[in-house]
Design a protein around this motif. Structure first.
Motif, PDB file in Angstrom:
ATOM      1  N   THR A  72       0.846  -1.182   0.000  1.00  0.00           N
ATOM      2  CA  THR A  72       0.000   0.000   0.000  1.00  0.00           C
ATOM      3  C   THR A  72       0.888   1.242   0.000  1.00  0.00           C
ATOM      4  O   THR A  72       2.071   1.175   0.353  1.00  0.00           O
ATOM      5  CB  THR A  72      -0.907   0.052   1.241  1.00  0.00           C
ATOM      6  OG1 THR A  72      -0.075   0.111   2.412  1.00  0.00           O
ATOM      7  CG2 THR A  72      -1.804  -1.170   1.318  1.00  0.00           C
ATOM      8  N   ILE A  73       0.316   2.351  -0.399  1.00  0.00           N
ATOM      9  CA  ILE A  73       0.988   3.651  -0.272  1.00  0.00           C
ATOM     10  C   ILE A  73      -0.005   4.590   0.402  1.00  0.00           C
ATOM     11  O   ILE A  73      -0.808   5.253  -0.251  1.00  0.00           O
ATOM     12  CB  ILE A  73       1.433   4.223  -1.630  1.00  0.00           C
ATOM     13  CG1 ILE A  73       2.336   3.229  -2.366  1.00  0.00           C
ATOM     14  CG2 ILE A  73       2.179   5.542  -1.421  1.00  0.00           C
ATOM     15  CD1 ILE A  73       2.771   3.717  -3.742  1.00  0.00           C
ATOM     16  N   LEU A  75      -0.168   7.774   2.512  1.00  0.00           N
ATOM     17  CA  LEU A  75       0.621   8.920   2.955  1.00  0.00           C
ATOM     18  C   LEU A  75      -0.269   9.887   3.733  1.00  0.00           C
ATOM     19  O   LEU A  75      -1.200  10.468   3.176  1.00  0.00           O
ATOM     20  CB  LEU A  75       1.251   9.634   1.752  1.00  0.00           C
ATOM     21  CG  LEU A  75       2.070   8.761   0.800  1.00  0.00           C
ATOM     22  CD1 LEU A  75       2.712   9.612  -0.280  1.00  0.00           C
ATOM     23  CD2 LEU A  75       3.116   7.959   1.545  1.00  0.00           C
ATOM     24  N   ASP A  89      -1.398  -2.438   7.700  1.00  0.00           N
ATOM     25  CA  ASP A  89      -0.302  -2.531   6.739  1.00  0.00           C
ATOM     26  C   ASP A  89       0.647  -3.668   7.103  1.00  0.00           C
ATOM     27  O   ASP A  89       1.129  -4.404   6.238  1.00  0.00           O
ATOM     28  CB  ASP A  89       0.480  -1.209   6.686  1.00  0.00           C
ATOM     29  CG  ASP A  89      -0.060  -0.272   5.617  1.00  0.00           C
ATOM     30  OD1 ASP A  89      -1.172  -0.532   5.120  1.00  0.00           O
ATOM     31  OD2 ASP A  89       0.620   0.712   5.286  1.00  0.00           O
ATOM     32  N   THR A 121      10.631   0.242  -0.059  1.00  0.00           N
ATOM     33  CA  THR A 121      10.501   1.571  -0.640  1.00  0.00           C
ATOM     34  C   THR A 121      11.724   2.398  -0.312  1.00  0.00           C
ATOM     35  O   THR A 121      12.334   2.213   0.759  1.00  0.00           O
ATOM     36  CB  THR A 121       9.247   2.304  -0.116  1.00  0.00           C
ATOM     37  OG1 THR A 121       9.296   3.684  -0.502  1.00  0.00           O
ATOM     38  CG2 THR A 121       9.176   2.245   1.405  1.00  0.00           C
ATOM     39  N   HIS A 131       5.416   9.754   5.376  1.00  0.00           N
ATOM     40  CA  HIS A 131       5.674   8.352   5.044  1.00  0.00           C
ATOM     41  C   HIS A 131       5.825   7.475   6.289  1.00  0.00           C
ATOM     42  O   HIS A 131       6.391   6.381   6.210  1.00  0.00           O
ATOM     43  CB  HIS A 131       6.940   8.235   4.193  1.00  0.00           C
ATOM     44  CG  HIS A 131       6.749   8.583   2.743  1.00  0.00           C
ATOM     45  ND1 HIS A 131       6.467   9.860   2.325  1.00  0.00           N
ATOM     46  CD2 HIS A 131       6.810   7.824   1.623  1.00  0.00           C
ATOM     47  CE1 HIS A 131       6.368   9.876   1.003  1.00  0.00           C
ATOM     48  NE2 HIS A 131       6.570   8.638   0.557  1.00  0.00           N
ATOM     49  N   VAL A 134       4.015   3.827   5.841  1.00  0.00           N
ATOM     50  CA  VAL A 134       4.630   2.925   4.867  1.00  0.00           C
ATOM     51  C   VAL A 134       6.071   2.608   5.245  1.00  0.00           C
ATOM     52  O   VAL A 134       6.542   1.475   5.077  1.00  0.00           O
ATOM     53  CB  VAL A 134       4.540   3.515   3.440  1.00  0.00           C
ATOM     54  CG1 VAL A 134       5.342   4.794   3.303  1.00  0.00           C
ATOM     55  CG2 VAL A 134       4.997   2.494   2.404  1.00  0.00           C
ATOM     56  N   LYS A 138       7.485  -1.208   5.784  1.00  0.00           N
ATOM     57  CA  LYS A 138       8.513  -1.656   4.860  1.00  0.00           C
ATOM     58  C   LYS A 138       9.867  -1.778   5.552  1.00  0.00           C
ATOM     59  O   LYS A 138      10.699  -2.613   5.171  1.00  0.00           O
ATOM     60  CB  LYS A 138       8.608  -0.692   3.680  1.00  0.00           C
ATOM     61  CG  LYS A 138       7.393  -0.708   2.762  1.00  0.00           C
ATOM     62  CD  LYS A 138       7.202  -2.050   2.081  1.00  0.00           C
ATOM     63  CE  LYS A 138       6.171  -1.977   0.958  1.00  0.00           C
ATOM     64  NZ  LYS A 138       5.963  -3.269   0.290  1.00  0.00           N
ATOM     65  N   VAL A 165       9.061   6.292  -6.493  1.00  0.00           N
ATOM     66  CA  VAL A 165       7.725   6.309  -7.074  1.00  0.00           C
ATOM     67  C   VAL A 165       7.764   5.733  -8.488  1.00  0.00           C
ATOM     68  O   VAL A 165       8.630   6.065  -9.295  1.00  0.00           O
ATOM     69  CB  VAL A 165       7.133   7.732  -7.072  1.00  0.00           C
ATOM     70  CG1 VAL A 165       7.960   8.691  -7.911  1.00  0.00           C
ATOM     71  CG2 VAL A 165       5.682   7.714  -7.523  1.00  0.00           C
ATOM     72  N   ALA A 171       0.379   3.665  -7.340  1.00  0.00           N
ATOM     73  CA  ALA A 171       0.820   5.045  -7.140  1.00  0.00           C
ATOM     74  C   ALA A 171      -0.039   6.045  -7.905  1.00  0.00           C
ATOM     75  O   ALA A 171       0.357   7.206  -8.070  1.00  0.00           O
ATOM     76  CB  ALA A 171       2.276   5.189  -7.568  1.00  0.00           C
TER      77      ALA A 171
END
Length: 230
Positions: A72-73, A75, A89, A121, A131, A134, A138, A165, A171
């Motif tokens: 997932t992203i 933000l 997440d 990422t 961020h 995420v 990550k 990205v 994205a």
């Protein structure tokens, strides 16, 4: 011909990688969750929910490689995040990976050159605002990648790719206008955003016999943004 299992291959990097490997003559077993995907030559799709800890009836007895793509992203400012945001997440990207790897290990151990690949990422080691969610998840995955590489060596190699990205559906909110695409491209020393093929090409290499002396690494495929200031 090798046999690969790709979890989360209905779009973006996972789909591009599945099609790349199958076009090279390898057998690819791939999964989708929301978007049903048609089978092709050397490429068969199965519905799979990574949050379901039940059995996997499509898991083969022999595997050369496992690729875990779900992510997932999300933000948001730190103050707007709740504990459940992190937990959701973590369940998707870490626990889901752990569950499928546990089930796939017996098949991977039968290969002479087994390989496991995850995705992180660039934000984990570079640090970007908004961020926190995420990067926390990550970051855990990067630590797990290195620990597994040590534990599973020499039989199985474990690596991760940390992109910047990339122009994929995941994205899309960050790249949904020409202005956003141009702004993101300008941030990178190579002055463009990544493509799914940029990342899938590195993934295919790491899975191949050309990368048999590479393990425990976090590979930054990011247009130079993590190491070059411009």
């Amino acid at each position: 011909m090798k046999t690969y299992l790709i979890i989360g291959a209905s779009s973006g990097i996972g789909k591009t990688l599945a099609e790349k490997l199958s076009s090279q003559g390898h057998k690819v077993i791939a999964t989708y969750f929301e978007h049903q995907t048609e089978n092709k030559k050397n490429l068969e799709y199965h519905h799979f929910d990574v949050n379901d800890s039940g059995g996997i009836d499509f898991l083969p007895e022999f595997l050369d490689g496992l690729v875990y793509c779900p992510g997932t992203i999300n933000l948001k400012p730190f103050g707007r995040l709740q504990a459940d945001d992190y937990l959701n997440d973590y369940k998707l990207q870490v626990v889901g990976f752990v569950n499928i790897l546990n089930k796939a290990l017996p098949a991977l151990k039968k290969s002479k050159s087994g390989s496991v690949l995850t995705f992180s990422t660039v934000a984990v080691q570079s640090g970007f605002p908004f961020h926190a969610q995420v990067s926390a998840t990550k970051g855990a995955l990067e630590g797990l990648t290195r620990a597994l590489a040590a534990e599973l060596a020499p039989a199985i190699r474990v690596n991760a790719i940390a992109p910047s990205v990339t122009d994929t559906p995941l994205a899309s909110k960050l790249l949904n206008s020409d202005q956003k695409k141009e702004a993101n491209a300008e941030r990178h020393p190579l002055k463009r955003i990544g493509s799914a093929d940029d990342i899938a090409s590195m993934a295919a290499f790491l899975l191949s016999d050309e990368a048999t002396w590479i393990t425990g690494q976090i590979h930054h495929i990011d247009g130079g943004i993590s190491s070059i200031k411009n």
